[in-house]
Design a protein around this motif. Structure first.
Motif, short mmCIF file in Angstrom:
data_model
loop_
_atom_site.label_atom_id
_atom_site.label_comp_id
_atom_site.label_asym_id
_atom_site.label_seq_id
_atom_site.Cartn_x
_atom_site.Cartn_y
_atom_site.Cartn_z
N LEU A 2 21.63 -65.16 39.25
CA LEU A 2 21.00 -64.77 37.99
C LEU A 2 21.11 -63.26 37.78
CD1 LEU A 2 18.95 -65.94 35.70
CD2 LEU A 2 17.25 -64.73 37.05
N PHE A 3 20.84 -62.50 38.82
CA PHE A 3 20.92 -61.04 38.71
C PHE A 3 22.35 -60.58 38.44
CE2 PHE A 3 17.03 -60.43 41.67
CZ PHE A 3 16.18 -60.60 40.58
N ARG A 4 23.31 -61.20 39.10
CA ARG A 4 24.70 -60.75 39.01
C ARG A 4 25.40 -61.23 37.74
NH1 ARG A 4 25.97 -56.55 42.49
NH2 ARG A 4 25.31 -56.99 44.63
N ARG A 5 25.22 -62.53 37.39
CA ARG A 5 26.02 -63.11 36.30
C ARG A 5 25.29 -63.18 34.97
NH1 ARG A 5 27.60 -68.44 39.52
NH2 ARG A 5 27.74 -67.48 41.57
N VAL A 6 23.98 -63.43 35.02
CA VAL A 6 23.23 -63.60 33.77
C VAL A 6 22.66 -62.25 33.30
CG1 VAL A 6 21.30 -64.76 32.64
CG2 VAL A 6 22.66 -65.98 34.34
N VAL A 7 21.88 -61.61 34.15
CA VAL A 7 21.29 -60.32 33.81
C VAL A 7 22.32 -59.19 33.92
CG1 VAL A 7 19.44 -58.69 34.37
CG2 VAL A 7 19.05 -61.16 34.57
N ARG A 8 23.29 -59.38 34.81
CA ARG A 8 24.37 -58.40 35.03
C ARG A 8 23.82 -57.03 35.41
NH1 ARG A 8 28.56 -59.97 30.10
NH2 ARG A 8 28.90 -62.12 30.75
N LEU A 9 23.07 -57.03 36.48
CA LEU A 9 22.46 -55.79 36.95
C LEU A 9 23.51 -54.83 37.49
CD1 LEU A 9 19.22 -56.76 38.89
CD2 LEU A 9 19.46 -55.86 36.59
N ARG A 10 23.30 -53.56 37.19
CA ARG A 10 24.13 -52.52 37.79
C ARG A 10 23.56 -52.18 39.17
NH1 ARG A 10 22.56 -50.57 32.96
NH2 ARG A 10 21.31 -48.97 34.01
N THR A 11 24.38 -51.60 40.01
CA THR A 11 23.91 -51.23 41.35
C THR A 11 22.90 -50.10 41.29
OG1 THR A 11 25.82 -49.76 41.61
CG2 THR A 11 26.03 -52.01 42.47
N THR A 12 22.79 -49.45 40.13
CA THR A 12 21.83 -48.37 39.96
C THR A 12 20.52 -48.88 39.34
OG1 THR A 12 22.80 -47.87 37.79
CG2 THR A 12 23.61 -46.62 39.70
N ALA A 13 20.36 -50.19 39.22
CA ALA A 13 19.20 -50.77 38.54
C ALA A 13 17.90 -50.37 39.23
CB ALA A 13 19.32 -52.28 38.49
N ARG A 14 16.89 -50.09 38.42
CA ARG A 14 15.55 -49.81 38.91
C ARG A 14 14.74 -51.11 38.82
NH1 ARG A 14 15.33 -45.44 34.36
NH2 ARG A 14 16.52 -47.20 33.52
N VAL A 15 14.14 -51.52 39.93
CA VAL A 15 13.52 -52.84 40.01
C VAL A 15 12.07 -52.71 40.46
CG1 VAL A 15 13.65 -55.15 41.01
CG2 VAL A 15 15.75 -53.86 40.59
N LEU A 16 11.19 -53.43 39.78
CA LEU A 16 9.77 -53.49 40.13
C LEU A 16 9.43 -54.94 40.48
CD1 LEU A 16 6.83 -52.39 40.21
CD2 LEU A 16 6.69 -52.89 37.76
N ASP A 17 8.89 -55.16 41.68
CA ASP A 17 8.45 -56.49 42.11
C ASP A 17 6.93 -56.53 42.04
OD1 ASP A 17 8.09 -58.96 43.21
OD2 ASP A 17 8.99 -58.50 45.16
N VAL A 18 6.40 -57.29 41.07
CA VAL A 18 4.95 -57.37 40.85
C VAL A 18 4.37 -58.50 41.71
CG1 VAL A 18 3.15 -57.78 39.14
CG2 VAL A 18 5.21 -56.53 38.50
N GLY A 19 3.38 -58.17 42.53
CA GLY A 19 2.83 -59.17 43.45
C GLY A 19 3.82 -59.45 44.55
N CYS A 20 4.37 -58.39 45.13
CA CYS A 20 5.47 -58.52 46.09
C CYS A 20 5.06 -59.21 47.39
CB CYS A 20 6.07 -57.15 46.39
SG CYS A 20 4.91 -56.00 47.17
N GLY A 21 3.78 -59.11 47.77
CA GLY A 21 3.37 -59.69 49.05
C GLY A 21 4.19 -59.12 50.19
N THR A 22 4.69 -60.00 51.05
CA THR A 22 5.55 -59.56 52.16
C THR A 22 7.00 -60.00 51.93
OG1 THR A 22 4.94 -61.58 53.36
CG2 THR A 22 3.68 -59.59 53.86
N SER A 23 7.36 -60.17 50.66
CA SER A 23 8.70 -60.62 50.30
C SER A 23 9.78 -59.65 50.78
CB SER A 23 8.80 -60.77 48.77
OG SER A 23 10.14 -60.95 48.35
N THR A 24 10.96 -60.19 51.07
CA THR A 24 12.11 -59.36 51.46
C THR A 24 13.06 -59.14 50.28
OG1 THR A 24 13.40 -61.31 52.14
CG2 THR A 24 12.02 -60.25 53.82
N LEU A 25 12.63 -59.51 49.07
CA LEU A 25 13.51 -59.43 47.89
C LEU A 25 14.11 -58.04 47.72
CD1 LEU A 25 14.56 -60.70 45.18
CD2 LEU A 25 12.52 -59.73 44.12
N LEU A 26 13.28 -57.02 47.71
CA LEU A 26 13.79 -55.66 47.47
C LEU A 26 14.66 -55.19 48.62
CD1 LEU A 26 10.58 -54.01 45.96
CD2 LEU A 26 12.56 -54.97 44.75
N ALA A 27 14.29 -55.54 49.84
CA ALA A 27 15.09 -55.14 51.01
C ALA A 27 16.47 -55.78 50.95
CB ALA A 27 14.37 -55.54 52.29
#
Length: 274
Positions: free
Chosen positions: A67-92
């Motif tokens: 979804l990030f790569r093909r639909v949203v087409r995020l650039r490698t410089t994208a600024r990302v906010l994870d709301v309610g991140c908990g102990t997720s590894t998403l940003l890492a």
């Protein structure tokens, strides 16, 4: 008719004489019918204090990557906010996968979750963690290309009292999205055009209503889900895109009544891979 979400009341069972009452484990999932505790910070502090290991709610990075790569087409410089991140590894995982230049920020109301995430995340990944309510910990002056929510709005909407808070959070984080940016919400609620599920309709009314509170921008909503799949096993992904400035420059009562007309909704159903 729109039914307000909330746990149904159940008759109170009395414990027979001489029988021992079962104690619920600290941080354990609430009993059926008591899901409203998901909307409280005390529950999450107890849960993460008892279970500080890394845990991924709903979808991990590998599931969201297409979804990030093909639909949203995020650039490698994208600024990302994870709301309610908990102990997720998403940003890492995003940082390790090439999103090397953008600012990555995780916010959670639970101090136990933030402390655990900080301990488990190498400082070399340059990920910011903040503890607090999304409405205060996320500065609207900050600009993010992507804001991700994996269950925070669902948790708030598990309580009748949480509807206003959910709308406020959706409104606040939507203001953090730059023009052309997206708010990605993962949810167990699945809306289909023409559907009549009251709880799912309530979810959309509250969340979309919060996103559209600011009348200066037009938004579109793309709903991504598996065809004929259970929402309990396969969460639905809602992508709100901040499109362009609305011709209405001033907020009026008419905007409140008609702002839902500014949301174009498109549903994308996919066949499940075998």
């Amino acid at each position: 008719r729109v039914q307000t979400m909330g746990a149904p009341t159940t008759p109170r069972r009395r414990c027979p004489r001489g029988a021992k009452k079962k104690k619920q484990k600290l941080g354990a999932a609430p009993a059926r019918g008591a899901e409203a505790v998901y909307a409280t910070s005390a529950y999450w502090d107890a849960r993460y204090a008892a279970r500080p290991e890394r845990f991924e709610w709903f979808l991990n990075y590998d599931a969201l990557k297409p979804l990030f790569r093909r639909v949203v087409r995020l650039r490698t410089t994208a600024r990302v906010l994870d709301v309610g991140c908990g102990t997720s590894t998403l940003l890492a995982e995003m940082r390790r996968d090439g999103f090397s230049a953008g600012r990555l920020v995780g916010v959670d109301v639970s101090r136990a979750a933030i402390d655990a995430a900080q301990r488990a995340t190498p400082k070399s990944l340059r990920i910011e963690f903040r503890c607090g309510d999304a409405r205060t910990a996320c500065d609207v002056a900050s600009s993010f290309d992507v804001v991700v929510d994996k269950g925070t709005l669902d948790a708030l909407l598990s309580s009748r009292a949480g509807h206003e808070a959910a709308a406020d959070v959706a409104s606040h984080v939507a203001r953090c999205v730059v023009p052309g940016g997206v708010l990605v919400v993962c949810s167990h609620h699945r809306i289909l055009l023409g559907g009549d599920d009251d709880k799912d309709a309530t979810w959309l009314r509250v969340v979309a209503g919060g996103v559209l509170k600011e009348a200066r921008w037009r938004w579109s909503l793309d709903v991504h889900c598996l065809a004929r799949a259970s929402s309990a096993d396969h969460p639905t992904v809602y992508v709100f895109t901040k499109r362009r400035r609305s011709p209405r420059l001033e907020h009026t009562e008419r905007d409140d009544r008609d702002r839902d007309r500014d949301l174009a909704i498109e549903v994308h159903e996919y066949a499940e891979e075998k």
